[in-house]
Scaffold this active site. Structure first.
Site, short mmCIF file in Angstrom:
data_model
loop_
_atom_site.label_atom_id
_atom_site.label_comp_id
_atom_site.label_asym_id
_atom_site.label_seq_id
_atom_site.Cartn_x
_atom_site.Cartn_y
_atom_site.Cartn_z
N ARG A 153 -5.65 0.45 17.94
CA ARG A 153 -6.31 0.62 16.66
C ARG A 153 -7.23 -0.59 16.51
NH1 ARG A 153 -2.89 1.33 11.16
NH2 ARG A 153 -3.11 -0.94 11.17
N LYS A 190 0.83 -1.21 0.00
CA LYS A 190 0.00 0.00 0.00
C LYS A 190 0.86 1.26 0.00
CE LYS A 190 -0.25 0.25 5.00
NZ LYS A 190 -0.80 -0.36 6.21
C1 PLP Z 1 0.25 -0.87 6.86
C2 PLP Z 1 0.13 -2.12 7.64
C3 PLP Z 1 1.22 -3.00 7.73
C4 PLP Z 1 2.57 -2.69 7.14
O1 PLP Z 1 3.15 -1.59 7.78
P1 PLP Z 1 4.65 -1.12 7.46
O2 PLP Z 1 4.98 -0.20 8.54
O3 PLP Z 1 4.59 -0.47 6.12
O4 PLP Z 1 5.50 -2.32 7.44
C5 PLP Z 1 1.04 -4.19 8.40
N1 PLP Z 1 -0.13 -4.50 8.98
C6 PLP Z 1 -1.19 -3.69 8.92
C7 PLP Z 1 -2.46 -4.10 9.58
C8 PLP Z 1 -1.10 -2.48 8.26
O5 PLP Z 1 -2.16 -1.65 8.22
#
Ligand code: PLP
Length: 371
Positions: free
Chosen positions: A138, A43
């Site tokens: 969260r 993402k």
């Molecule tokens: C965005 C996200 C990740 C990845 O996070 P990074 O910091 O880019 O490694 C993993 N798990 C969830 C639930 C996320 O929303």
């Protein structure tokens, strides 16, 4: 593509796929040494397909995103890796989640029930990972009895769902550090569920990039067998910036933003006239430093998300003074004082952080170039 115009010039984003491959190999290698498989979280780069292909080819066991349209595009591009939805889905999304994804993270029983029904309608088995909130506040079950009960329901009563495992996320809202003790709380929850269901879970998903530091240090609790990593592969910047880690071998310059100089002039540093508000209705303080040389770039807040402090010029002597929707203003007097300057047509290069990476990869106005 518009029939009359195909954007070819600047601003553009140069993506070094070789450097991305190196980062993937380092991160996946370290994880693999400890029996951990990686969900490549794409993402952060808006799932740009040439990047996603690197994640898949490097051996990520899953491709993951918080956005269904990105995962659909990954499938559309013919990438065969299992797909995982990592933003817990809403009720309005269950049909698409089941159709597009193999796995999803979940924490609401109502949504899980609908996922089961949707999977039934589509004659599929969808795999769910239940999220535990261990303090970051969260997503995830706070009440661990409720989580256990839900796990039992998925295991025993939901014919079209498979309970793939449990997961957690820290370091996002609540800034909670992924310590070994914290992550052991997740393993305890997993083992409590395993005892009730009488089998091992396929995955215990121990977090995101912030949990990779436990892999680097070698103190990640043994049973954690999945991490969901995006930033640490794409940018690898937060390790050093926020946590003081110097991770040898990880490139922090996979992405380079390039913008074109469209005007260079000596001007006063304080606006001339009655001072009101800027283009966004904000009252701004301007410091009077006399006449200084400025360069104007053909890139603006629409492209990089609005925060000039999150763009990092690679050249010394450049200060970003401000930006409006489509222009960014540089003070280059320090360069000039050292006998250098910029001229119209020059290209200025920037490093990005996570926020600006998200915006610029998402902008249709920015030409993407892969090297
Ligand atoms: C965005 C996200 C990740 C990845 O996070 P990074 O910091 O880019 O490694 C993993 N798990 C969830 C639930 C996320 O929303």
């Amino acid at each position: 593509m518009n029939e009359f115009y195909e954007k070819t010039g600047y601003p553009r984003l140069v993506v070094d796929l070789e450097k991305l491959r190196t980062n993937l190999n380092v991160v996946l290698g370290k994880c693999s040494d400890l029996g951990i498989e990686v969900a490549g979280v794409v993402k952060g780069c808006t799932a740009l397909i040439p990047c996603v292909e690197q994640f898949a080819n490097a051996g990520c066991r899953w491709i993951a995103s918080s956005r269904l349209e990105q995962l659909a595009a990954v499938r559309d591009a013919g990438i065969q890796t299992d797909l995982m939805m990592i933003r817990i889905p809403g009720l309005s999304e269950v049909e698409d989640v089941v159709r597009i994804c193999d796995y999803s993270l979940n924490s609401e029983i109502e949504v899980i029930k609908e996922l089961n029904r949707a999977a039934g309608r589509q004659d599929r088995i969808h795999k769910v990972i239940l999220m535990a909130d261990i303090g970051d506040l969260r997503e995830g079950f706070w009440d661990k009895d409720e989580m256990l009960e839900t796990a039992l329901m998925v295991e025993n009563d939901m014919r079209n769902l498979e309970l793939a495992g449990v997961g957690t996320n820290v370091g996002c809202y609540g800034s909670v550090l992924a310590t070994a003790d914290k992550l052991r709380e997740l393993v305890d929850i997993a083992e409590a569920i395993e005892e009730k269901i009488g089998r091992e879970l396929e995955v215990i998903s121990g977090g995101a990039t912030t949990s990779f530091m436990r892999v680097w240090d070698g103190d990640i609790p043994e049973r954690i067998n999945m991490l969901r990593i995006g930033e640490g592969i794409l940018l690898a910047r937060d390790f050093r910036e926020h946590f003081g880690y110097n991770m040898e071998g990880l490139n922090t310059d996979v992405f380079t933003l390039e913008a074109e100089v469209i005007e260079v002039k000596d001007k006063p540093s304080h606006p001339v006239g009655e001072i009101s508000v800027d283009a966004f209705g904000h009252k701004v303080q301007y410091e009077d430093r006399g006449i200084r040389r400025r360069a104007l770039l053909g890139i603006g807040k629409v492209d990089f998300g609005g925060n000039i402090s999150e763009l990092f010029p690679r050249l010394e002597g450049i200060e970003i003074l401000g930006a409006s929707s489509d222009h960014t203003i540089l003070d280059i007097q320090n360069m000039v004082d050292e006998g250098r300057t910029l001229k119209t047509g020059d290209i200025v290069r920037f490093d990005l952080n996570y926020a600006t990476m998200v915006y610029v990869t998402n902008s249709d106005n920015i030409v993407k170039v892969y090297i």
